[in-house]
Write an enzyme that holds these catalytic residues in place. Sequence first.
Site, PDB file in Angstrom:
ATOM      1  N   LYS A  87       0.857  -1.198   0.000  1.00  0.00           N
ATOM      2  CA  LYS A  87       0.000   0.000   0.000  1.00  0.00           C
ATOM      3  C   LYS A  87       0.890   1.244   0.000  1.00  0.00           C
ATOM      4  CE  LYS A  87      -4.217   1.257   2.551  1.00  0.00           C
ATOM      5  NZ  LYS A  87      -4.877   1.053   3.841  1.00  0.00           N
TER       6      LYS A  87
HETATM    7  O1  G3P Z   1      -8.614   2.144   4.789  1.00  0.00           O
HETATM    8  C1  G3P Z   1      -8.582   3.497   5.153  1.00  0.00           C
HETATM    9  C2  G3P Z   1      -9.423   3.666   6.354  1.00  0.00           C
HETATM   10  O2  G3P Z   1      -8.844   3.006   7.438  1.00  0.00           O
HETATM   11  C3  G3P Z   1      -9.737   5.055   6.732  1.00  0.00           C
HETATM   12  O3  G3P Z   1     -10.873   4.965   7.519  1.00  0.00           O
HETATM   13  O4  G3P Z   1     -12.512   5.696   9.156  1.00  0.00           O
HETATM   14  O5  G3P Z   1     -10.087   6.349   9.386  1.00  0.00           O
HETATM   15  O6  G3P Z   1     -11.493   7.352   7.621  1.00  0.00           O
HETATM   16  P1  G3P Z   1     -11.262   6.165   8.465  1.00  0.00           P
END
Ligand code: G3P
Length: 220
Positions: A87
Site C-alpha cells: 500500500k
Molecule cells: O482504509 C482506510 C481507512 O482506514 C480510513 O478509515 O474511518 O479512518 O477514515 P477512516
Amino acid sequence: MEFFIDTADLEQIKIAHSMGILDGVTTNPSLMSTIGIKGKKQIMKHYLDICSIVDGPVSAEVLSTDYKGMVSEGEELNDLHRNIIVKLPMTQDGVKAIRHLSNMGIRTNCTLVFSVGQALVAAKAGATYVSPFVGRLDDVSSDGLSLIKEIKQVYLNYDKCQLDTKILAASIRNQMHIINCAKIGADVITAPLNVLQSLINHPLTDIGMNKFIEDTKKFI
Ligand code: G3P
C-alpha cells in the site's frame, strides 16, 4: 463485490473470517499503532499473523515517504508473503514507486485518494487497487459515494489493457456506504468489523426470530 476488513486487530480479523464472507484485509499505520504494534520486526510478524488467518489480499502500507525508501520497503513486504499487497500513498514519490513495483509484477494499493484525477493517475501507474476514502470526504461535507461513481464511470470507458485497477472503497462508516458501493459496482469495500456485522442485523429479523423461538416452545 469483495469484502475486506479494515483493521490490524487479529481477534476482529478472526471473527470476520469465521463468518465466511471475508476476502481480504487492509491495514494502515494508524490501525497498527492503535493495537500497540511497534518496530519493524513486530510489524512484519504481525503481517504474517494476519496472512495465517486470511488467505486473501492483505494490504501492508509502506512507512517511508521517499521513492527509494518506498520501493525498498515494497520489495521487502512483497517478499514476506504471497498475499501481501503493497500500500502506497497518492504522492508524486508514491506514484513513481507504484509504477516501479508494478513493472516488477508487484501488486499495489494506492491509498489516500480523494479525487477522480488521483484515481486516474493511480490506474495509469499500474496500481492493482485504488482506495478512495468515502467517509473522510463525507466528513468535510463532500460526497464520497459520488467519487466512487465517477471513478467507476472513468474506468469503464477503457478496456483492461489500458486501465486495469480495482476500486477498493475505503473509509466505509456504515452499511449504506456498502450498499451504495455495491449499486455503483465498486470492486471491493473495506470496513471495520462492526460495519460488516451491521449488514446482518435487522429489527424485523430479531422480532421474527423471537416469535419463532416462543412458538417453538409450544410444540416441543
Ligand atoms: O482504509 C482506510 C481507512 O482506514 C480510513 O478509515 O474511518 O479512518 O477514515 P477512516
